[in-house]
Design an enzyme around this catalytic site. Sequence first.
Site, PDB file in Angstrom:
ATOM      1  N   SER A 264      -3.752  14.094  -7.202  1.00  0.00           N
ATOM      2  CA  SER A 264      -4.322  12.772  -7.462  1.00  0.00           C
ATOM      3  C   SER A 264      -4.144  12.383  -8.927  1.00  0.00           C
ATOM      4  O   SER A 264      -4.303  13.225  -9.821  1.00  0.00           O
ATOM      5  CB  SER A 264      -5.829  12.777  -7.177  1.00  0.00           C
ATOM      6  OG  SER A 264      -6.100  13.037  -5.821  1.00  0.00           O
TER       7      SER A 264
ATOM      8  N   TYR B 260       3.349  -3.468   0.041  1.00  0.00           N
ATOM      9  CA  TYR B 260       2.096  -3.291  -0.714  1.00  0.00           C
ATOM     10  C   TYR B 260       1.044  -4.310  -0.244  1.00  0.00           C
ATOM     11  O   TYR B 260      -0.152  -4.039  -0.235  1.00  0.00           O
ATOM     12  CB  TYR B 260       2.353  -3.362  -2.223  1.00  0.00           C
ATOM     13  CG  TYR B 260       1.263  -2.681  -3.030  1.00  0.00           C
ATOM     14  CD1 TYR B 260       0.961  -1.333  -2.820  1.00  0.00           C
ATOM     15  CD2 TYR B 260       0.527  -3.385  -3.982  1.00  0.00           C
ATOM     16  CE1 TYR B 260      -0.052  -0.715  -3.543  1.00  0.00           C
ATOM     17  CE2 TYR B 260      -0.475  -2.767  -4.709  1.00  0.00           C
ATOM     18  CZ  TYR B 260      -0.763  -1.433  -4.485  1.00  0.00           C
ATOM     19  OH  TYR B 260      -1.763  -0.820  -5.202  1.00  0.00           O
TER      20      TYR B 260
ATOM     21  N   LYS C  29      -5.423  -5.488  -5.913  1.00  0.00           N
ATOM     22  CA  LYS C  29      -5.197  -5.088  -7.313  1.00  0.00           C
ATOM     23  C   LYS C  29      -5.214  -6.300  -8.243  1.00  0.00           C
ATOM     24  O   LYS C  29      -5.623  -6.184  -9.410  1.00  0.00           O
ATOM     25  CB  LYS C  29      -3.880  -4.314  -7.457  1.00  0.00           C
ATOM     26  CG  LYS C  29      -3.869  -2.935  -6.806  1.00  0.00           C
ATOM     27  CD  LYS C  29      -4.902  -1.977  -7.369  1.00  0.00           C
ATOM     28  CE  LYS C  29      -4.605  -0.519  -6.956  1.00  0.00           C
ATOM     29  NZ  LYS C  29      -5.668   0.408  -7.388  1.00  0.00           N
TER      30      LYS C  29
HETATM   31  C1  IMJ Z   1       1.334   1.772  -1.148  1.00  0.00           C
HETATM   32  C2  IMJ Z   1       1.766   0.982  -0.093  1.00  0.00           C
HETATM   33  C3  IMJ Z   1       2.992   0.339  -0.107  1.00  0.00           C
HETATM   34  C4  IMJ Z   1       3.834   0.471  -1.178  1.00  0.00           C
HETATM   35  C5  IMJ Z   1       3.412   1.269  -2.241  1.00  0.00           C
HETATM   36  C6  IMJ Z   1       2.160   1.929  -2.225  1.00  0.00           C
HETATM   37  N1  IMJ Z   1       4.019   1.586  -3.418  1.00  0.00           N
HETATM   38  C7  IMJ Z   1       3.202   2.390  -4.166  1.00  0.00           C
HETATM   39  C8  IMJ Z   1       2.037   2.653  -3.445  1.00  0.00           C
HETATM   40  C9  IMJ Z   1       5.336   1.133  -3.805  1.00  0.00           C
HETATM   41  C10 IMJ Z   1       3.523   2.900  -5.527  1.00  0.00           C
HETATM   42  C11 IMJ Z   1       0.861   3.517  -3.860  1.00  0.00           C
HETATM   43  N2  IMJ Z   1      -0.179   2.685  -4.511  1.00  0.00           N
HETATM   44  C12 IMJ Z   1       0.111   2.139  -5.823  1.00  0.00           C
HETATM   45  C13 IMJ Z   1      -1.407   2.409  -3.920  1.00  0.00           C
HETATM   46  O1  IMJ Z   1      -2.199   1.700  -4.520  1.00  0.00           O
HETATM   47  C14 IMJ Z   1      -1.751   2.950  -2.600  1.00  0.00           C
HETATM   48  C15 IMJ Z   1      -2.854   2.528  -1.947  1.00  0.00           C
HETATM   49  C16 IMJ Z   1      -3.174   2.872  -0.575  1.00  0.00           C
HETATM   50  C17 IMJ Z   1      -2.489   3.806   0.176  1.00  0.00           C
HETATM   51  C18 IMJ Z   1      -2.878   4.055   1.499  1.00  0.00           C
HETATM   52  C19 IMJ Z   1      -2.135   5.019   2.376  1.00  0.00           C
HETATM   53  C20 IMJ Z   1      -2.940   5.481   3.557  1.00  0.00           C
HETATM   54  C21 IMJ Z   1      -3.894   4.470   4.104  1.00  0.00           C
HETATM   55  N3  IMJ Z   1      -4.382   3.493   3.298  1.00  0.00           N
HETATM   56  C22 IMJ Z   1      -3.969   3.328   2.017  1.00  0.00           C
HETATM   57  N4  IMJ Z   1      -4.614   2.422   1.254  1.00  0.00           N
HETATM   58  C23 IMJ Z   1      -4.244   2.212  -0.018  1.00  0.00           C
HETATM   59  O2  IMJ Z   1      -4.269   4.554   5.274  1.00  0.00           O
END
Ligand code: IMJ
Length: 255
Positions: free
Chosen positions: A19, A155, A162
């Site tokens: 993490s 995203y 965000k």
């Molecule tokens: C997450 C989703 C799509 C594209 C993404 C990401 N990219 C990056 C992330 C390009 C870098 C990771 N990120 C920045 C996040 O904020 C992830 C948040 C997240 C991830 C999950 C996965 C599993 C789930 N729910 C989630 N909710 C938020 O069930």
Amino acid sequence: MPLLENRNALVMGIVNRWSLAHAIAAALAREGARLHLTYQGERQRETVEQIAAAFPQARAWACDVSNDEQIASLFARLQSEKVELDCLAHSIAFAQREDLDRAFELTSREGFRIALDVSAYSFVAVARAAAALMPRGGSMLTLTYLGAQRVIRNYNVMGVAKAALEASVRYLAADLGPRGIRVNALSAGPVKTASARGIRDFSSILDQVAQRAPLRRNTDPGEVGDAAVFLASDLSRGITGEVLYVDSGFHILGI
Ligand code: IMJ
């Protein structure tokens, strides 16, 4: 001299050793901070207790930030133990899987609510409670991503959450500045953490960033930890309401 000697830091959002919150905790501890780590539920309890045991004087506390009673009880317990905080690091986000997997236009009211509640409102709720334990002033930081500013495939609603989080950083900075509390965000480049697991094409996103970013490499979690030390320490005493990119410079690029 260590930068954070005798400082108390509350770090929220460790799921495992990979993490970003763990990298932040490790960097703060290296600079002398005493750590208070929170975990979401019973599933993470043992992991976070083990991680806490690896740092001198670190403690682990339960707190699900989608639950107001749990936030209130965490800060009541910190207060009853006379903990005065200097630093808060928030590294928590969640959106429903289905909302990261199809067109943004299909986002449901409930999916939108959950993503903004857990990923943006939680910082407002925790910041308010933490400020009450910061009589000497302090530094708060949260983790954001470029998807708040640009459209990044899949995203989706997390980008909207965000964006709300980054705006919340500015409004909180304005409210808490007079009390000597600074509020900033770190915008990390993509890192393969539990939050990236199962995200379609994630490896290809990592490869593209490494090929095109000015520094021609991906973001190392340690770089995020070191930037967190800067924002938590007096070195950044003149900085509040800011989003600091720790992304090998990727965000400056056009096409
Ligand atoms: C997450 C989703 C799509 C594209 C993404 C990401 N990219 C990056 C992330 C390009 C870098 C990771 N990120 C920045 C996040 O904020 C992830 C948040 C997240 C991830 C999950 C996965 C599993 C789930 N729910 C989630 N909710 C938020 O069930």
